[in-house]
Design an enzyme around this catalytic site. Structure first.
Site, PDB file in Angstrom:
ATOM      1  N   CYS A 175      11.324  -0.491 -13.398  1.00  5.58           N
ATOM      2  CA  CYS A 175      12.149  -0.128 -12.241  1.00  5.58           C
ATOM      3  C   CYS A 175      12.642  -1.377 -11.505  1.00  5.58           C
ATOM      4  O   CYS A 175      11.892  -2.330 -11.285  1.00  5.58           O
ATOM      5  CB  CYS A 175      11.335   0.743 -11.278  1.00  5.58           C
ATOM      6  SG  CYS A 175      12.247   1.237  -9.794  1.00  5.58           S
ATOM      7  N   ASP A 226      -8.844   3.851   4.732  1.00  4.36           N
ATOM      8  CA  ASP A 226      -9.262   5.065   5.448  1.00  4.36           C
ATOM      9  C   ASP A 226      -8.834   6.339   4.726  1.00  4.36           C
ATOM     10  O   ASP A 226      -9.348   7.418   5.017  1.00  4.36           O
ATOM     11  CB  ASP A 226      -8.783   5.070   6.904  1.00  4.36           C
ATOM     12  CG  ASP A 226      -7.285   4.956   7.053  1.00  4.36           C
ATOM     13  OD1 ASP A 226      -6.614   4.502   6.113  1.00  4.36           O
ATOM     14  OD2 ASP A 226      -6.772   5.314   8.135  1.00  4.36           O
ATOM     15  N   CYS A 246       1.060  -2.255   3.912  1.00  2.00           N
ATOM     16  CA  CYS A 246       0.170  -2.274   2.749  1.00  2.00           C
ATOM     17  C   CYS A 246       0.684  -1.421   1.591  1.00  2.00           C
ATOM     18  O   CYS A 246       0.432  -1.725   0.432  1.00  2.00           O
ATOM     19  CB  CYS A 246      -1.241  -1.849   3.145  1.00  2.00           C
ATOM     20  SG  CYS A 246      -1.379  -0.153   3.774  1.00  2.00           S
TER      21      CYS A 246
END
Length: 373
Positions: free
Chosen positions: A316, A273, A251
């Protein structure tokens, strides 16, 4: 509907260890003090019923903590029974289980084997590194974790190792690589430790950008030298998956944060979380369906915030591989909020170092198998 996973905290922030670097312990302040936090059967069944009703190609339940074994084996036996009750014939259900291993015994391992749980075992390496931060009543926990690893192996449970990269271990990539291989641990995930202390800036155990970058590069060289020995390192795997399939499975390297929902023991739902906070609470599945929560404007805003990046990131060459890293790591060296991840230097260093060889590996794979994106 886009499939998502559930990351479930059935014991909330409760744990039988007192790890120095634990980020989740602070969550206990959001719940009544002096109480044991456990998911009720009503919340458990409603969560399973709602999630399986979405009929995803694969429905993934990831049980974490705190420490999920504190709920007892009976809780997870009931969870599996409810999955069978509410799932359709042929529906694919997977269970992942992250644990410190201290309470595992033969009964637990037989259960994991029978129902094909994938277990993530927290182990920071040799005793002197592991016990430095992972404490049990001021004592180390290494012996208990190694006993758990032996039990999992004996019962043929699929498991991988989750190791934190800290200020103490960021210079020890070679030692860790060979130690894990010497103990026949070949499925590894190394996670950079980064926490802020209130009014104090970065915690002293946090990995540094330079140290983590050097760690990744040295680890990659070791992995490359041993690439025919079937060693899996998750960060390297996800870059390879990005090169082959065009999408990452980690992720932190996704353009948005919308791959899972966190369910706390009381049924409250959060986007991540690392962001279990009062201001990020999305609702409670006992009051609002998971499907509605997933499609809520609040969850969408959180997810899209990941791709809000400064011009430096937009220019970038590694943007499409990194996407700014994890949102929780967007701090500066003093621990103040920042527009880009503290590990920007680390990722640039790693991608520049490893990409030529990874791309050659992918080209060889595509040439020999005909596999194309």
């Amino acid at each position: 509907m886009i499939p998502f996973q559930l990351l479930i905290k059935p014991a909330g922030p409760d744990c039988n260890l007192q790890c120095v670097y634990c980020f989740y312990r602070r969550v206990s302040e959001f719940f009544p003090t002096g109480q044991v936090h456990r998911m009720s059967r009503d919340v458990l069944e409603e969560m399973i019923r709602q999630y399986l009703s979405l009929r995803f190609p694969v429905s993934c339940f990831s049980w974490q903590g705190g420490e999920p074994t504190l709920c007892g084996l009976n809780f997870f036996e009931e969870a599996v029974r409810l999955q069978m009750e509410h799932g359709r014939n042929g529906q694919v259900v997977s269970n992942a289980f992250q644990t410190n291993g201290i309470l595992l015994n033969q009964e637990w391992c037989r259960f994991f084997n029978q129902y094909k749980f994938l277990v993530g075992l927290s182990l920071d390496g040799p005793r002197y590194l592991h016990d430095f931060y992972r404490k049990k009543d001021s004592r180390g926990s290494w012996e208990g974790v190694m006993r758990a690893a032996r039990l999992l192996s004996e019962h043929e449970v699929e498991f991988n190792i989750l190791a934190m990269v800290t200020r103490k271990s960021e210079t020890k990539a070679r030692e860790l690589f060979h130690w894990f291989l010497d103990h026949n641990f070949r499925y590894l995930q190394f996670i950079p430790c980064l926490e802020r202390l209130p009014q104090k800036g970065l915690a002293p155990f946090s990995a540094t950008p330079e140290g983590y970058g050097d760690f990744l590069c040295e680890l990659f060289d070791l992995w490359w030298e041993n690439r025919n020995r079937q060693i899996s390192i998750r960060l390297f795997d996800t870059v390879l998956e990005r090169l082959v399939y065009g999408r990452p499975t980690l992720c932190i390297f996704s353009p948005v944060c919308q791959s899972y929902l966190v369910v706390e023991h009381d049924g409250s739902v959060y986007p991540c979380d690392f962001f279990v906070r009062k201001d990020t609470r999305l609702g409670n599945l006992m009051e609002k369906p998971l499907e509605e929560i997933f499609h809520s404007p609040a969850y969408k805003r959180f997810g899209e915030r990941k791709s809000v990046l400064p011009d430096e990131c937009r220019r970038c060459e590694w943007l499409s591989f990194c996407w700014g890293g994890c949102q929780k790591d967007r701090v500066d060296r003093q621990g103040r909020p920042a527009a880009k991840t503290l590990f920007c230097h680390s990722y640039r260093q790693f991608f520049s170092h490893a990409m030529p060889r990874l791309m050659s590996l992918v080209k060889g794979l595509q040439s020999s198998t005909g596999l194309q994106r």
